[in-house]
Design a protein around this motif. Structure first.
Motif, short mmCIF file in Angstrom:
data_model
loop_
_atom_site.label_atom_id
_atom_site.label_comp_id
_atom_site.label_asym_id
_atom_site.label_seq_id
_atom_site.Cartn_x
_atom_site.Cartn_y
_atom_site.Cartn_z
N ILE A 62 0.84 -1.20 0.00
CA ILE A 62 0.00 0.00 0.00
C ILE A 62 0.88 1.24 0.00
CG2 ILE A 62 -1.65 1.31 1.38
CD1 ILE A 62 -2.82 -1.30 2.30
N SER A 63 0.54 2.17 -0.85
CA SER A 63 1.26 3.43 -0.93
C SER A 63 0.58 4.48 -0.08
CB SER A 63 1.32 3.91 -2.39
OG SER A 63 1.75 5.25 -2.43
N SER A 75 -6.90 -6.69 1.58
CA SER A 75 -7.76 -7.86 1.72
C SER A 75 -6.93 -9.08 2.11
CB SER A 75 -8.50 -8.12 0.41
OG SER A 75 -9.21 -9.33 0.47
N ASN A 76 -5.78 -9.23 1.45
CA ASN A 76 -4.91 -10.36 1.77
C ASN A 76 -4.46 -10.33 3.23
OD1 ASN A 76 -3.35 -12.70 1.05
ND2 ASN A 76 -1.53 -11.40 1.09
N THR A 86 -8.05 -0.54 6.81
CA THR A 86 -7.46 0.08 5.62
C THR A 86 -8.40 -0.04 4.42
OG1 THR A 86 -5.21 -0.38 6.39
CG2 THR A 86 -5.50 -0.02 4.03
N LEU A 87 -9.09 -1.17 4.32
CA LEU A 87 -10.04 -1.34 3.22
C LEU A 87 -11.13 -0.28 3.27
CD1 LEU A 87 -10.63 -5.17 2.70
CD2 LEU A 87 -10.07 -3.49 0.96
N LEU A 110 -9.66 2.92 2.05
CA LEU A 110 -9.48 2.89 0.60
C LEU A 110 -10.80 3.05 -0.13
CD1 LEU A 110 -6.86 0.01 0.41
CD2 LEU A 110 -6.47 2.35 -0.38
N LEU A 111 -11.84 2.39 0.38
CA LEU A 111 -13.16 2.51 -0.25
C LEU A 111 -13.66 3.95 -0.15
CD1 LEU A 111 -15.58 1.27 -1.64
CD2 LEU A 111 -16.43 0.53 0.59
N GLY A 112 -13.44 4.56 1.00
CA GLY A 112 -13.83 5.97 1.15
C GLY A 112 -13.08 6.87 0.20
N LYS A 113 -11.78 6.59 0.02
CA LYS A 113 -10.95 7.40 -0.86
C LYS A 113 -11.38 7.28 -2.32
CE LYS A 113 -7.35 9.86 -2.10
NZ LYS A 113 -7.21 11.27 -1.75
#
Length: 761
Positions: free
Chosen positions: A16-17, A36-37, A43-44, A47-50
């Motif tokens: 992840i960056s 996910s892995n 974090t997911l 990321l979904l919000g982003k």
């Protein structure tokens, strides 16, 4: 065979960056797979919000303008929509795997409602999958719905072409109507002198007869009924073969493509003589036609048509045809803008009564004297030999050995590498009795009722394979297999199966140390060192085992996918050669082969990998076999050659009943195997470089199209199969019934009995 996108992203995704502000939607998708892995739902969620905040408006706008999946050339115009939906899907999947079914179901339903036409690309198969469809599959899995295990027989109307103007000649005597010019060269062409006579001889649907099809009352009727509406590609797999014939005979395609598919339709209708006439017409008049596959790679219809004619004559001796001298040579086939096609159309003719009588008396293929050995690939237990005739053989203990191989990876229903649940089949003991389940406790459901009866003993896969005639298993090396040596020794002692031990050599970034996103670089010293060490580990562990047949490097690496072999083929094959030399320095007793994807870059293989002993390739061209494959390899790399994967699904979509599809699968395998056999050592009319093949695959794998609890019948990537698609979950020689008795139940397909005849004779 190809694997699913999910598995490779989960295992090999990039890190992840933190620089989210600079991230593209694709970057956020990769980061989501990594999270996910790691089961990192926090974090997911971020990321979904982003991705929703940055790309959500564009995604919703793209979705609002669709009423179906966007056509392939336009898919990138809807990238924001698909990437947003994919991250939503990844989040929902992670919740499901953590047991949060209510939250996961809510997320999946949001995807279905908002983005029904979103698609995610699977780079390992070169195809897209529907995010909404896979979301519904996950909902069904959580709800415990019974998996669909058997397709319903198609009830659609079926028609067969009726040719009102069939032509005056079954087999065209081309010399009566024109001249063959510059035969065998790139300047070949057929000059028509008597066009009216040729038109009359050919009949409707052929070139240059472009009039009779429009005079056909059946064509006029089909037009009035609306049966010809739509594009010609919609008619490839229809059951209305009459309409399909009319559609393709008048299709706005290049003449070569038009004639090939006209032949295909006639062949499906079992009208073999008209089909051969169409294929012959194509070879004579349009041998240089170039078309494109689903994966946008060049395809040469005339080359396929030539193989089709040979296949039909071989499979239908009752046609009493002979086809001699035909050859199409394609130089620079990988570069359609600079390729050269050299054509000899050969002579197709009907046998005389006396020749037919001799054909009946001498039905076996003509054999030749191999001559004396002129070259050996080594001095060990297993080696290749070349004879004065130019033919090759594989020798095991100095006896000819034709590979009758099987890809064997028995996977239980419900297991999948996508979610990390797939186990090592060589250790699975579901009965807890000390017996490995699939090889020793599988039983045949001869009544087809998904129940085991007293007269259905546990025979095991190994016994079934031995009865079928299998002599080789193809297995890919993994580090954990060090513990499997006693099992493989037991297998060899009891059943005599050899093992073609394979190494991915950086494909899918396996063994190179590269991440999925960067991919294996065959010029990277670190990646090279890692792969060398991984291969050396394999060879050192197994080199003294009596069951080792050979070492196989790669798995279609030339197609790319988390490696740059497709972009740097010269570097790849040079590295393959260095690996081969390293193997031989450790183990001089077993040959080294490559597993290529068809013949892409075979010229570079021949140039840069001289120390590789044999050329192996995964090849899926059609029921007719492998066409010019053997000749292409012989021309560019005079080495023993074998097929590392070939096969077809036992499901054919809406155009076939299940019984018809099983027959088609059987016919496909038979056509492929006979092509392998007739190009092996000693057969007069073959290339003599075939040393066998490995059928794909033993058992249906239910996870291939995503949900491991469902036997998926959705059409996936287009392929050269009877139903027109891969249907990857249906390639098994055996099925698993309704899945309720997995991993024990084996549903034998017709192809199993076909192989018992072919391989045991």
């Amino acid at each position: 065979m190809k694997k699913t996108l999910l598995y490779f992203f989960v295992v090999f995704a990039a890190g992840i960056s933190p620089a989210w502000a600079q991230d593209s939607s694709s970057d956020l998708v990769r980061q989501a797979w990594k999270a996910s892995n790691d089961s990192d739902t926090k974090t997911l969620s971020l990321l979904l919000g982003k991705i929703t905040a940055v790309y959500g408006d564009a995604a919703r706008g793209e979705a609002a303008g669709l009423t179906n999946f966007p056509p392939r050339p336009k898919i990138n115009d809807y990238k924001d929509m698909s990437d947003v939906a994919t991250v939503m899907f990844i989040k929902a999947e992670t919740l499901m795997h953590q047991g949060q079914n209510d939250e996961a179901t809510k997320e999946f339903k949001n995807i279905i409602a908002q983005y029904p036409w979103a698609q995610t690309f699977d780079p390992s198969r070169g195809a897209y999958w529907s995010v909404a469809e896979k979301s519904q599959d996950s909902i069904d899995t959580m709800q415990g719905k019974s998996p669909l295990t058997a397709p319903v027989d198609n009830k659609a109307p079926r028609t067969r072409p009726v040719l009102k103007f069939p032509g005056t000649e079954e087999v065209i005597n081309w010399n009566k109507y024109g001249n063959f010019l510059n035969v065998g060269t790139a300047d070949y062409h057929y000059e028509i002198i008597d066009e009216p006579g040729l038109v009359k001889a050919l009949g409707e649907g052929m070139y240059p007869n472009i009039v009779d099809i429009y005079r056909d009352s059946g064509f006029k009727k089909a037009t009035r009924q609306g049966r010809l509406e739509g594009g010609q590609w919609d008619f490839v797999n229809t059951t209305d073969l009459q309409a399909a014939f009319y559609k393709w005979a008048t299709a706005p395609e290049s003449r070569g493509v038009q004639l090939f598919y006209t032949g295909i339709i006639l062949e499906k209708a079992k009208m073999y003589m008209p089909a051969i006439k169409a294929y012959d017409d194509l070879i004579v008049n349009f041998p240089s036609t170039i078309a494109w596959t689903y994966w946008q790679t060049p395809w040469f219809p005339a080359d396929a048509a030539l193989a089709k004619i040979k296949y039909l004559i071989r499979m239908h001796p009752e046609l009493h045809l002979e086809f001699k001298g035909a050859k199409i040579t394609i130089e620079n086939a990988d570069d359609p803008h600079h390729c050269i096609v050299m054509t000899n159309p050969g002579v197709l003719r009907k046998l005389s009564a006396a020749e037919i009588a001799r054909q009946v008396l001498n039905s076996k293929p003509v054999l030749i004297d191999l001559g004396k050995p002129v070259y050996y690939s080594g001095a060990g237990q297993v080696r290749f030999v070349k004879y004065e005739s130019g033919h090759w053989q594989l020798l095991v203990d100095n006896k000819p050995f034709l590979i009758k191989g099987m890809s064997y990876m028995p996977t239980k229903v419900g297991e999948s590498p996508d979610n990390g649940t797939m186990e090592d089949w060589m250790k699975e003991d579901d009965s807890h009795n000390g017996k490995i389940t699939a090889p020793y406790e599988a039983w045949v459901d001869k009544y087809g009722d998904n129940k085991r009866h007293p007269d259905e003993p546990m025979v095991g896969d190994f016994k079934l394979m031995k009865d079928m005639g299998v002599n080789t298993l193809r297995i890919y090396y993994q580090t954990y297999m060090k513990d499997d040596r006693p099992f493989l020794e037991k297998m060899y002692k009891e059943y005599g199966f050899k093992v073609a031990m394979s190494n991915f050599l950086g494909k899918y970034a396996i063994g190179s140390g590269a991440t999925w996103s960067e991919g294996t670089d065959y010029e990277n010293p670190v990646h090279q060192k890692n792969m060398m060490a991984y291969v050396k580990e394999m060879v050192m562990e197994f080199k003294d085992e009596p069951y080792i047949l050979m070492w196989i490097l790669g798995n279609e690496n030339n197609y790319g996918v988390a490696s740059n072999a497709d972009k740097k083929p010269e570097a790849y094959y040079k590295f393959v050669n260095e690996v081969a030399k390293m193997i031989k320095s450790i183990d001089p007793n077993h040959p080294v082969a490559i597993c290529n994807g068809d013949t892409l870059f075979v010229d570079k293989f021949g140039q840069y990998a001289p120390d590789v002993d044999a050329y192996g390739a995964n090849v899926y061209r059609g029921d007719y076999g492998f066409g010019s494959f053997w000749d292409e390899v012989k021309e560019h790399a005079d080495k023993p050659t074998f097929i590392t994967e070939y096969g077809a699904p036992s499901y054919g979509g809406v155009a076939m009943s299940y019984q018809e599809a099983q027959q088609a699968q059987s016919d496909y395998h038979k056509g492929n195997w006979l092509d392998i056999l007739y190009n092996s050592a000693g057969y007069k009319d073959g290339d003599g470089n075939s040393v066998g093949g490995m059928a794909f695959e033993w058992l249906d794998e239910w996870w291939k199209d995503y949900s491991p609890a469902f036997h998926d019948i959705k059409a996936d990537a287009i392929g050269p199969f009877p139903g027109g698609y891969y249907f990857e979950e249906w390639f098994g020689i055996f099925g698993q019934g309704d899945g309720s008795q997995s991993p024990y139940l084996r549903e034998p397909r017709k192809v199993y009995y076909t192989y018992k005849e072919l391989w045991k004779s």
